[in-house]
Design a protein around this motif. Structure first.
Motif, short mmCIF file in Angstrom:
data_model
loop_
_atom_site.label_atom_id
_atom_site.label_comp_id
_atom_site.label_asym_id
_atom_site.label_seq_id
_atom_site.Cartn_x
_atom_site.Cartn_y
_atom_site.Cartn_z
N ILE A 1 -1.03 -2.96 -8.70
CA ILE A 1 -0.61 -2.33 -7.08
C ILE A 1 0.25 -1.99 -7.46
CG2 ILE A 1 -0.08 -3.20 -5.51
CD1 ILE A 1 -2.39 -5.68 -6.06
N ALA A 2 2.19 -2.25 -7.60
CA ALA A 2 3.16 -1.23 -7.51
C ALA A 2 2.88 -0.09 -8.02
CB ALA A 2 4.19 -2.45 -8.04
N VAL B 1 -1.11 8.06 -2.68
CA VAL B 1 -1.21 6.93 -2.18
C VAL B 1 -0.73 5.83 -0.71
CG1 VAL B 1 -1.92 4.44 -3.05
CG2 VAL B 1 -2.36 6.17 -4.12
N HIS B 2 -1.65 6.06 0.34
CA HIS B 2 -1.30 5.31 1.43
C HIS B 2 -1.63 3.92 1.33
CE1 HIS B 2 -2.17 9.73 3.41
NE2 HIS B 2 -2.25 9.89 3.19
N LYS B 3 -2.26 3.59 0.86
CA LYS B 3 -2.35 2.04 0.80
C LYS B 3 -2.82 1.31 -0.23
CE LYS B 3 -2.89 -1.77 4.31
NZ LYS B 3 -3.58 -1.76 6.05
N VAL B 4 -2.23 -0.04 -0.72
CA VAL B 4 -3.47 -0.60 -1.93
C VAL B 4 -3.71 -1.59 -1.27
CG1 VAL B 4 -3.71 -1.17 -4.16
CG2 VAL B 4 -2.62 0.97 -3.50
N GLU C 1 1.57 1.51 -5.81
CA GLU C 1 1.62 2.45 -4.57
C GLU C 1 2.42 3.21 -4.39
OE1 GLU C 1 2.76 -2.02 -3.52
OE2 GLU C 1 1.21 -1.71 -1.69
N ARG C 2 3.35 3.34 -5.94
CA ARG C 2 4.22 4.11 -5.77
C ARG C 2 3.82 5.95 -6.02
NH1 ARG C 2 7.17 0.68 -8.64
NH2 ARG C 2 5.94 0.32 -10.79
N ILE D 1 -7.75 1.53 -2.58
CA ILE D 1 -6.62 2.12 -2.40
C ILE D 1 -7.16 3.18 -1.72
CG2 ILE D 1 -5.36 3.29 -4.33
CD1 ILE D 1 -6.54 2.06 -6.02
#
Length: 171
Positions: free
Chosen positions: A70-71, A79-82, A74-75, A15
């Motif tokens: 993961i969803a 957080v830039h990227k998972v 990401e919200r 993450i």
């Protein structure tokens, strides 16, 4: 009526987040609030300007639950990227442990022999104790610790898992 039990698989998540106060607590809180267990957690700064961090989390969940995790991650705003390294494919995982063993005589000799077999380094030695550093996959570290229980294990400190995808692409 039979209720189908979902198969839980171990997943390693990378993450990428803003390095700001409270982000780790927010991510851990997301797992806690939904009853997901974190099996391993590591965090490190990955940018020259100290603005971006990488959090590596190992958890076990069914495929639908993993998609949900993961969803939800990401919200979160910072957080830039998972990346689910497990789903991505081949990746390298390692862990480091410091293992303190106390003993004398045959136990001391056996501890040194086992350390050599597991390629553990002696970081500190006294007349009555050793501190070993062992690195590798979780299974290797677990086995080394179990064997050291037989010869005088008194303390263990573990880093948790760090992981990175194989190949050219970056998380």
């Amino acid at each position: 009526m039979h209720i189908k039990e979902e198969v839980r698989e171990r997943h390693t998540l990378a993450i990428i987040v803003d390095n700001e106060p409270g982000i780790l607590a927010r991510i851990a809180g997301l797992f806690t609030a939904r009853g997901y267990n974190i099996e391993s957690l590591t965090v490190t700064d990955i940018s020259e300007d100290d603005l971006i961090s990488r959090i590596t989390i190992v958890t076990s969940a069914s495929a639908p639950v993993m998609e949900q995790i993961i969803a939800q991650l990401e919200r979160l705003v910072p957080v830039h990227k998972v990346v689910d390294l497990t789903a991505l494919g081949p990746h390298v995982e390692r862990e480091l442990a410091l293992v303190k063993v106390v003993g004398s005589g045959e136990h001391r000799i056996e501890a040194l022999r086992l350390a050599e077999v597991y390629r553990a380094r002696v970081l500190d030695a006294t007349i009555s104790s050793f501190v070993f550093e062992v690195t590798g996959g979780t299974g290797k570290v677990d086995t080394f610790i179990e064997l050291m229980r037989e010869v005088g294990l008194v303390e263990v400190a573990r880093t948790g898992i760090v992981a990175i995808a194989r190949g050219r692409d970056a998380a």
